[in-house]
Design an enzyme around this catalytic site. Structure first.
Site, PDB file in Angstrom:
ATOM      1  N   LYS A  97     -61.336  92.367  -4.512  1.00  0.00           N
ATOM      2  CA  LYS A  97     -60.987  91.031  -4.998  1.00  0.00           C
ATOM      3  C   LYS A  97     -61.905  90.031  -4.294  1.00  0.00           C
ATOM      4  CE  LYS A  97     -58.852  87.597  -4.428  1.00  0.00           C
ATOM      5  NZ  LYS A  97     -59.535  86.268  -4.358  1.00  0.00           N
ATOM      6  N   GLY A 116     -60.581  86.988   6.118  1.00  0.00           N
ATOM      7  CA  GLY A 116     -60.247  85.638   5.693  1.00  0.00           C
ATOM      8  C   GLY A 116     -59.517  84.896   6.787  1.00  0.00           C
ATOM      9  N   SER A 117     -58.657  83.991   6.384  1.00  0.00           N
ATOM     10  CA  SER A 117     -57.999  83.137   7.368  1.00  0.00           C
ATOM     11  C   SER A 117     -56.878  83.874   8.097  1.00  0.00           C
ATOM     12  CB  SER A 117     -57.434  81.900   6.680  1.00  0.00           C
ATOM     13  OG  SER A 117     -56.476  82.281   5.715  1.00  0.00           O
ATOM     14  N   THR A 118     -56.605  83.446   9.311  1.00  0.00           N
ATOM     15  CA  THR A 118     -55.539  84.038  10.111  1.00  0.00           C
ATOM     16  C   THR A 118     -54.189  83.852   9.417  1.00  0.00           C
ATOM     17  OG1 THR A 118     -56.785  83.765  12.142  1.00  0.00           O
ATOM     18  CG2 THR A 118     -54.419  83.967  12.388  1.00  0.00           C
ATOM     19  N   GLY A 170     -53.903  86.365   6.811  1.00  0.00           N
ATOM     20  CA  GLY A 170     -53.804  87.641   7.524  1.00  0.00           C
ATOM     21  C   GLY A 170     -52.367  87.926   7.947  1.00  0.00           C
ATOM     22  N   GLU A 207     -59.717  91.140   9.476  1.00  0.00           N
ATOM     23  CA  GLU A 207     -60.811  90.475  10.175  1.00  0.00           C
ATOM     24  C   GLU A 207     -60.622  88.988   9.906  1.00  0.00           C
ATOM     25  OE1 GLU A 207     -63.633  88.514  11.022  1.00  0.00           O
ATOM     26  OE2 GLU A 207     -64.985  89.536   9.624  1.00  0.00           O
ATOM     27  N   CYS A 231     -67.172  83.466  10.641  1.00  0.00           N
ATOM     28  CA  CYS A 231     -65.936  83.629  11.409  1.00  0.00           C
ATOM     29  C   CYS A 231     -66.225  83.766  12.893  1.00  0.00           C
ATOM     30  CB  CYS A 231     -65.184  84.848  10.904  1.00  0.00           C
ATOM     31  SG  CYS A 231     -66.250  86.267  10.669  1.00  0.00           S
TER      32      CYS A 231
HETATM   33  P1  NAI Z   1     -58.257  82.500   2.592  1.00  0.00           P
HETATM   34  O1  NAI Z   1     -57.835  83.364   3.705  1.00  0.00           O
HETATM   35  O2  NAI Z   1     -57.211  81.827   1.797  1.00  0.00           O
HETATM   36  O3  NAI Z   1     -59.138  83.355   1.557  1.00  0.00           O
HETATM   37  C1  NAI Z   1     -59.759  84.568   1.803  1.00  0.00           C
HETATM   38  C2  NAI Z   1     -59.516  85.527   0.649  1.00  0.00           C
HETATM   39  O4  NAI Z   1     -58.128  85.839   0.574  1.00  0.00           O
HETATM   40  C3  NAI Z   1     -59.879  84.995  -0.731  1.00  0.00           C
HETATM   41  O5  NAI Z   1     -60.373  86.037  -1.510  1.00  0.00           O
HETATM   42  C4  NAI Z   1     -58.544  84.528  -1.272  1.00  0.00           C
HETATM   43  O6  NAI Z   1     -58.485  84.490  -2.669  1.00  0.00           O
HETATM   44  C5  NAI Z   1     -57.626  85.582  -0.739  1.00  0.00           C
HETATM   45  N1  NAI Z   1     -56.224  85.191  -0.627  1.00  0.00           N
HETATM   46  C6  NAI Z   1     -55.702  83.942  -0.533  1.00  0.00           C
HETATM   47  N2  NAI Z   1     -54.365  83.996  -0.461  1.00  0.00           N
HETATM   48  C7  NAI Z   1     -54.024  85.303  -0.491  1.00  0.00           C
HETATM   49  C8  NAI Z   1     -52.781  85.993  -0.424  1.00  0.00           C
HETATM   50  N3  NAI Z   1     -51.622  85.360  -0.307  1.00  0.00           N
HETATM   51  N4  NAI Z   1     -52.796  87.335  -0.471  1.00  0.00           N
HETATM   52  C9  NAI Z   1     -53.958  88.001  -0.568  1.00  0.00           C
HETATM   53  N5  NAI Z   1     -55.159  87.400  -0.646  1.00  0.00           N
HETATM   54  C10 NAI Z   1     -55.192  86.059  -0.595  1.00  0.00           C
HETATM   55  O7  NAI Z   1     -59.266  81.452   3.179  1.00  0.00           O
HETATM   56  P2  NAI Z   1     -59.714  80.055   2.520  1.00  0.00           P
HETATM   57  O8  NAI Z   1     -58.528  79.313   1.992  1.00  0.00           O
HETATM   58  O9  NAI Z   1     -60.824  80.310   1.605  1.00  0.00           O
HETATM   59  O10 NAI Z   1     -60.238  79.298   3.811  1.00  0.00           O
HETATM   60  C11 NAI Z   1     -59.314  78.733   4.721  1.00  0.00           C
HETATM   61  C12 NAI Z   1     -59.817  78.843   6.134  1.00  0.00           C
HETATM   62  O11 NAI Z   1     -59.866  80.203   6.500  1.00  0.00           O
HETATM   63  C13 NAI Z   1     -61.220  78.343   6.358  1.00  0.00           C
HETATM   64  O12 NAI Z   1     -61.253  76.981   6.637  1.00  0.00           O
HETATM   65  C14 NAI Z   1     -61.635  79.142   7.537  1.00  0.00           C
HETATM   66  O13 NAI Z   1     -61.188  78.519   8.719  1.00  0.00           O
HETATM   67  C15 NAI Z   1     -60.919  80.451   7.379  1.00  0.00           C
HETATM   68  N6  NAI Z   1     -61.768  81.509   6.796  1.00  0.00           N
HETATM   69  C16 NAI Z   1     -62.165  82.527   7.614  1.00  0.00           C
HETATM   70  C17 NAI Z   1     -62.993  83.510   7.131  1.00  0.00           C
HETATM   71  C18 NAI Z   1     -63.462  84.626   7.979  1.00  0.00           C
HETATM   72  O14 NAI Z   1     -64.497  85.186   7.719  1.00  0.00           O
HETATM   73  N7  NAI Z   1     -62.710  85.017   8.988  1.00  0.00           N
HETATM   74  C19 NAI Z   1     -63.489  83.480   5.762  1.00  0.00           C
HETATM   75  C20 NAI Z   1     -62.967  82.403   4.960  1.00  0.00           C
HETATM   76  C21 NAI Z   1     -62.156  81.451   5.492  1.00  0.00           C
END
Ligand code: NAI
Ligand code: MG
Length: 763
Positions: A189, A240-242, A245, A262, A296
């Site tokens: 996804k 993605g975001s904590t 996570g 991660e 990240c």
């Molecule tokens: P997010 O964690 O919401 O998105 C990451 C992925 O998870 C996307 O594919 C999203 O569609 C999916 N996702 C969202 N809600 C979900 C759920 N309930 N169940 C399963 N999958 C879900 O991150 P977002 O909103 O894009 O960014 C928010 C903050 O997260 C950023 O400001 C940043 O601080 C952090 N972030 C950290 C990343 C990393 O590499 N550790 C990458 C992206 C964002």
């Protein structure tokens, strides 16, 4: 037209745009469906993916529904046995084919990535795409070797993989390549902001003749992600975001789905007085500015030694002002566009709050015009509690504070909930390695930053998640072993209260808890009767006391493996001299004690072959304080077989023994007392297991938990662990502690976390 001498003076760059023609031709204003069972599906309800640099629409993308996810999982499920049954060599051929095709399309991938995400073409062209290609080549090799190198292991089956927007293709490669190499099939996804390179990858899967259903890609937002987490998959890998996570940790609790997370970071970038300051300035550029801070592991907290702070800040500001912000497709652009307006607003929100809390912001003016751009920034004059010191900004804004001594640097570096990465700058390699050993981070770069390789483990500690991607460690995350095949564990029966007015004889036989190297009455003094003995009814308070005692025994994690082995051999000898519990169990427990003592100085780390001019170390570090809910069955042997490998690796443990038969565990105090195991290394708390496990799972100072218990206790432990995101190893089926499963290497693997340290060399 400037004269030549003026031009040399200015050293300005003309525009050097990369052509988008091929990408636009591929896009042609398309409306995309998913990639399921080897076919591109018809589009459903759609949304636009835009170029954040211009705000223009690039394509329409389908919002994946639960039914779409179910269809993809079904296809993956159907393909799984065939794919796993292929020889490693055959799987390798497929992965090589994907790597080659990707390499052939490098330019198209890079341009699409920069269009969709806004990152400079220089980054997508020189970093993202080549690393993704390298990942497929590297893992084609693993497919070839997996049967040889991981005996007794098998793929999980179907893996759901959720990808963020900051490295869309690279994160896809990090997840898909090892999963396929290990013999899993996948449902991917991509992030809703950046789905295009994944869709191009789908076309390569068709072209490469990958068997249908091995790779499936379902686009959509978080709802699609949540549907994938809830679907019939065997493993979830999430970056993605904590916050999300944590949601996923709770959602998968009790499901037996394997999980790797991660997550975010707030990585320290530590500059010592002995550093090459100009190199460190360039390090900051690489760490946080070039990629809009959307990494990240970005070194977003600069800690600089006071004696060089002024000089460093002056050079940093000067360099910041030379960075070029603008068109991501221009080859001389340093900083492109932030992925979307939501993210830009989030960045500004945190920066505004930081300033309101007293920080000083140094930043170039915000450009007018279309597109979501954020100029590079530097925050100074920060207090330790300032929001910019604690929250992930995920933008090109770096915070800077000073320190005086190395000890203070370590303290500040570790003053965070996160533990993803750290960057250490000094020409004194002895000092650098000393600091590397002390920082709580999954990856440490010395005199460098943001260096990645398919053959270097990557992943976090603490609230940055668990599990590693890359190298052998990353392959392990896509393999599992079938060991515990016994019946499901049953919940322990409620403890029967102690008979009122216990006689003198009963008091004699009243056991005590063992906390901090001493026998302790339980908090409140309650006990319960079991098999003619009185045993303490420990409480949450006792667990907290035990955790505190374990914390104080930090020296155990620092002594050499040889020292630990000596102590454990002596402990094993003492155990031999004290017949405790069932005779057969005791005899085997003695043998186990020697066995795990033998490992104390032998479960080594590795040196990985990565990029030239680096020695890349994968160190195996103890977690620190671990919780162990020992099995009900085999009350002595089960306890020794779990506690000993954990302490052999340098952990201190709080163990909850069998509830129905805790006497042998409590009697171990005699053995511990007469050996040289420092007080606090092993703490034993008996009582209601469900409640005690819950307390261990919730406790922020317990870094990892093993739970050999009934399904409900295990599920609850997983849910409660979402707080500090500790890795929890749950096992709901009885294990044959008497057989080889009782001394599996898995106990060692689960007792350590890998820290990757990149040490550069070169004269
Ligand atoms: P997010 O964690 O919401 O998105 C990451 C992925 O998870 C996307 O594919 C999203 O569609 C999916 N996702 C969202 N809600 C979900 C759920 N309930 N169940 C399963 N999958 C879900 O991150 P977002 O909103 O894009 O960014 C928010 C903050 O997260 C950023 O400001 C940043 O601080 C952090 N972030 C950290 C990343 C990393 O590499 N550790 C990458 C992206 C964002
Ligand atoms: Mg986009």
């Amino acid at each position: 037209m400037p004269t030549v001498s003026e031009a040399l003076e200015l050293m300005d760059y003309g525009p050097a745009p990369e052509s988008t023609a091929a990408a636009m031709d591929w896009l042609k204003g398309r409306t995309f469906g998913h990639f399921i069972n080897g076919k591109l599906t018809k589009a459903g309800e759609t949304f636009a993916t835009v170029s954040p640099a211009t705000g223009t629409e690039l394509a329409q993308i389908t919002q994946g529904t639960e039914a779409d996810v179910a269809a993809a999982v079904k296809a993956a499920r159907k393909a799984a046995p065939g794919w796993a049954a292929l020889s490693g060599h055959d799987r390798a051929r497929h992965l090589y084919a994907l790597a080659r095709l990707m390499q052939k399309r490098e330019r198209l991938f890079a341009v699409l990535e920069s269009l969709d995400n806004g990152k400079p073409i220089r980054e997508s062209r020189d970093i993202d795409v080549p690393l993704a290609v390298r990942h497929f080549y590297h893992h084609a090799g693993w497919a070839e070797l997996v049967a040889d190198d991981f005996p007794g292991m098998r793929p999980h089956g179907v893996c759901g993989q959720i990808i963020p927007w900051n490295f869309p293709l690279l994160m896809l490669a990090w997840k898909v390549a090892p999963a396929l190499a290990a013999g899993n099939t996948v449902v991917v996804k991509p992030a809703e902001q950046t789905p295009l390179t994944a869709l191009l990858f789908a076309e390569l899967c068709i072209e490469a003749g990958l068997p249908r259903g091995v790779v499936n890609i379902v686009t959509g937002d978080g709802r699609t992600g949540a549907a994938l987490v809830a679907a019939e998959v065997d493993k979830i890998a999430f970056t993605g975001s904590t916050e999300i996570g944590r949601l996923i940790r709770r959602a998968t609790a009790g499901s037996a789905k394997a999980l790797t997370l991660e997550l975010g970071g707030k990585s320290p970038f530590i500059v010592f007085a002995e550093a090459d300051l100009d190199a460190a300035v360039e390090g900051v550029v690489d760490a946080i500015w070039f990629n809009q801070g959307e990494v990240c592991c970005a070194g977003s907290r600069i800690l600089v030694q006071e004696s060089v702070a002024d000089r460093f800040v002056t050079r940093l500001k000067a360099r910041m002002n030379t960075l070029r912000l603008g068109d991501p497709l221009d080859k001389s652009t340093d900083i492109g566009a932030v992925v979307d307006e939501v993210q830009l607003t989030r960045i500004r929100g945190i920066v505004d709050q930081a300033v309101a809390q007293g920080a000083v912001l140094h930043q170039a003016p915000i450009p007018n015009g279309p597109g979501s751009f954020c100029p590079p920034g530097l925050l100074t004059d920060l207090g330790a509690a300032n929001i910019a010191m604690t929250e992930e900004i995920f933008g090109p804004i770096v915070s800077l504070i000073t320190f005086r001594t190395p000890g203070e640097a370590v303290e500040l570096a570790n003053n965070t909930r996160y533990g993803l990465a750290a960057s250490i700058w000094t020409e004194n390699i002895t000092a650098a390695l000393d600091i590397a050993a002390q920082v709580k981070a999954g990856v440490v770069w010395i005199n460098g930053t943001n260096i990645f390789d398919a053959n270097a483990p990557f992943g976090g500690m603490r609230e940055s998640g668990f599990g590693r991607e890359g190298a052998r460690e990353g392959m392990l995350a896509y393999l599992t072993r079938d060991e515990a095949t016994g019946p499901l564990r049953k919940p322990a029966a409620a403890p029967s209260p102690a008979p009122a007015g216990a006689s003198g004889d009963a008091i004699d036989r009243t056991r005590k808890l063992y906390i901090g190297g001493a026998q302790k009455r339980p908090d409140g003094g309650a006990s319960y009767a079991v098999k003619g003995a009185q045993v303490p009814l420990g409480s949450r308070k006792d667990i907290r006391n035990a955790v505190e005692a374990a914390h104080k025994a930090g020296g155990w994690s620092k002594v050499t493996g040889h020292n630990r082995a000596q102590v454990l051999y002596f402990l094993a000898e003492n155990l031999a001299a004290h017949p405790i519990g069932d005779a057969e169990e005791h005899a085997l427990a003695v043998q186990r004690a020697f066995y795990w003592a033998a490992w104390a100085d032998k479960y080594d780390g590795r040196v990985h072959a990565t990029q030239s001019a680096h020695v890349t170390l994968a160190l195996k570090e103890p977690f620190g304080v671990m919780g162990i809910v020992a099995p009900e069955e085999a009350p002595l042997l089960g306890l020794v077989s779990t506690v000993f490998p954990a302490i052999a690796m340098g952990n201190r443990v709080v163990v909850v023994p069998s509830q129905a038969n805790p006497v042998p565990a409590l009697d171990l105090y005699q053995v511990l007392d007469t050996s040289d195991v420092p007080g606090g290394v092993v703490n034993i708390v008996t009582g209601p297991r469900g409640e005690l496990a819950d307390t261990l799972a919730k406790h922020d100072d317990v870094a990892a938990l093993w739970c050999f218990a009934d399904p409900e206790t295990c599920r609850n432990a997983e849910i409660q662990s979402a707080g500090n995101l500790k890795p929890v190893w749950t096992e709901t089926r009885e294990r044959d502690w008497h057989g080889p499963a009782g001394q599996s290497r898995e106990f060692l693997r689960r007792a350590v976390q890998v820290k990757t340290v990149w040490v550069p060399y070169g004269a």
